[in-house]
Design a protein around this motif. Sequence first.
Motif, PDB file in Angstrom:
ATOM      1  N   THR A 254     -38.410   1.793  -6.303  1.00  0.00           N
ATOM      2  CA  THR A 254     -39.137   0.864  -6.963  1.00  0.00           C
ATOM      3  C   THR A 254     -38.274  -0.244  -7.795  1.00  0.00           C
ATOM      4  O   THR A 254     -38.607  -1.378  -8.108  1.00  0.00           O
ATOM      5  N   VAL A 255     -37.493   0.537  -8.492  1.00  0.00           N
ATOM      6  CA  VAL A 255     -36.424  -0.351  -9.766  1.00  0.00           C
ATOM      7  C   VAL A 255     -35.712  -1.252  -8.741  1.00  0.00           C
ATOM      8  O   VAL A 255     -35.444  -2.436  -9.169  1.00  0.00           O
ATOM      9  N   ARG A 256     -35.204  -0.892  -7.812  1.00  0.00           N
ATOM     10  CA  ARG A 256     -34.301  -1.957  -7.036  1.00  0.00           C
ATOM     11  C   ARG A 256     -34.909  -2.970  -6.649  1.00  0.00           C
ATOM     12  O   ARG A 256     -34.682  -4.010  -6.418  1.00  0.00           O
ATOM     13  N   HIS A 257     -36.177  -2.694  -5.994  1.00  0.00           N
ATOM     14  CA  HIS A 257     -37.254  -3.631  -5.508  1.00  0.00           C
ATOM     15  C   HIS A 257     -37.462  -4.688  -6.899  1.00  0.00           C
ATOM     16  O   HIS A 257     -37.431  -6.151  -6.519  1.00  0.00           O
TER      17      HIS A 257
ATOM     18  N   TYR B  74     -45.184  -2.491 -15.628  1.00  0.00           N
ATOM     19  CA  TYR B  74     -44.234  -1.640 -16.166  1.00  0.00           C
ATOM     20  C   TYR B  74     -43.986  -1.927 -17.579  1.00  0.00           C
ATOM     21  O   TYR B  74     -43.706  -3.095 -17.918  1.00  0.00           O
ATOM     22  N   VAL B  75     -44.007  -0.922 -18.308  1.00  0.00           N
ATOM     23  CA  VAL B  75     -43.929  -0.845 -19.807  1.00  0.00           C
ATOM     24  C   VAL B  75     -42.816   0.258 -20.050  1.00  0.00           C
ATOM     25  O   VAL B  75     -42.819   1.403 -19.474  1.00  0.00           O
ATOM     26  N   SER B  76     -42.183  -0.023 -21.464  1.00  0.00           N
ATOM     27  CA  SER B  76     -41.098   1.119 -21.706  1.00  0.00           C
ATOM     28  C   SER B  76     -41.967   2.370 -22.366  1.00  0.00           C
ATOM     29  O   SER B  76     -43.022   2.323 -22.972  1.00  0.00           O
ATOM     30  N   GLU B  77     -41.227   3.334 -22.098  1.00  0.00           N
ATOM     31  CA  GLU B  77     -41.708   4.578 -22.577  1.00  0.00           C
ATOM     32  C   GLU B  77     -41.991   4.743 -23.994  1.00  0.00           C
ATOM     33  O   GLU B  77     -42.952   5.285 -24.555  1.00  0.00           O
ATOM     34  N   SER B  78     -41.175   4.107 -24.573  1.00  0.00           N
ATOM     35  CA  SER B  78     -41.261   4.078 -26.354  1.00  0.00           C
ATOM     36  C   SER B  78     -42.522   3.115 -26.786  1.00  0.00           C
ATOM     37  O   SER B  78     -42.886   3.332 -27.888  1.00  0.00           O
ATOM     38  N   ASP B  79     -43.104   2.438 -25.625  1.00  0.00           N
ATOM     39  CA  ASP B  79     -44.361   1.661 -26.183  1.00  0.00           C
ATOM     40  C   ASP B  79     -45.577   2.342 -25.487  1.00  0.00           C
ATOM     41  O   ASP B  79     -46.555   1.597 -25.703  1.00  0.00           O
TER      42      ASP B  79
ATOM     43  N   LYS C  49     -52.533   0.852 -12.705  1.00  0.00           N
ATOM     44  CA  LYS C  49     -51.369   0.478 -12.379  1.00  0.00           C
ATOM     45  C   LYS C  49     -50.282   0.294 -13.209  1.00  0.00           C
ATOM     46  O   LYS C  49     -49.071  -0.197 -12.985  1.00  0.00           O
ATOM     47  N   ARG C  50     -50.347   1.031 -14.261  1.00  0.00           N
ATOM     48  CA  ARG C  50     -49.341   1.085 -15.273  1.00  0.00           C
ATOM     49  C   ARG C  50     -48.464   1.896 -14.787  1.00  0.00           C
ATOM     50  O   ARG C  50     -48.601   3.301 -14.470  1.00  0.00           O
ATOM     51  N   MET C  51     -46.891   1.790 -15.047  1.00  0.00           N
ATOM     52  CA  MET C  51     -45.750   2.842 -14.904  1.00  0.00           C
ATOM     53  C   MET C  51     -44.833   2.649 -15.994  1.00  0.00           C
ATOM     54  O   MET C  51     -44.706   1.478 -16.738  1.00  0.00           O
ATOM     55  N   LEU C  52     -44.340   3.797 -16.492  1.00  0.00           N
ATOM     56  CA  LEU C  52     -43.400   3.811 -17.556  1.00  0.00           C
ATOM     57  C   LEU C  52     -41.880   3.684 -16.973  1.00  0.00           C
ATOM     58  O   LEU C  52     -41.543   4.195 -16.119  1.00  0.00           O
TER      59      LEU C  52
END
Length: 283
Positions: A16-19, A57-62, A86-89
């Motif tokens: 997912t990150v590579r995409h 995609y949001v930061s885990e810190s947020d 649809k949210r992923m950390l």
Amino acid sequence: MTESAPVVLRSAANPTVRHLIRLRDNRYRRKSERVIVDGWRETAQAIESGMKICGYYVSESDADIDSANEDPAVARVRKHPAAAGKRMLASDAIMEKIGYGDSVRGVVAEFQRPDWGLDRLKLPESPLILVLDKIEKPGNIGAVFRCADAAGVDAVLLSDCQDRFNPNAIRSSLGAIFRVPNASGSQEQIADFLTAENFHVLAARVESSTPFWSVPWAGRVAIVLGSEADGLGDRWQTILDGQGKQQKIDGVRIPMAGKVDSLNISVSAAVITFEAIRQRTNV
């Protein structure tokens, strides 16, 4: 039984990150038929425009921001039905990799590329539209959309231009690309559309002797703007009329009092469209 911790993207090797990283490449993005959006405001506007969100995609810190102190744009995304589930950390390091530019803007969202063609434009009875011709810099395209939104232009058409969904265009527009009706095509396709829709077409040209404020802007009007470097050149000299005959396109110019002979296209768009709106609303 305790609830399992949410999955957090931490590895750049994750598919997912590579995409998401590859979506920064124009060719891969178009081939994948995806749009990548940075920022809560822009993401909210994209969702509200009807674009289909694939994930954000949001930061885990947020992840645990107090909803009482939540930015309105964040709430618009988080509470929108289309964004449910649809949210992923992601770790801060991954957010920096998938974000655009030098700073992370809180969220990165992936959307399906919309099919916003000429045949889907919904225009009022007497629209004012901007036609951009062969504009290559995404930042300039975005800035024109920002001006068009501020002035109240009814649509922006892109003739042989750079991709309007380039991340830099989206950022420069402050999300106006998702608010102002728009379509892209070749010069021939857009000219055929303007003829079929009975538009009076004007072209901004430095060599014209007609100041832009001296022409009538009422009715169905389209103004064509070229790049600051090249202008329109031999393009948009004529257009077919309703009887299939070539008709000369009238040129207008922005008079210059100084030594420079051109303005950035977004400035030209703003100067001309605000005058057109002034005339059309009798202000």
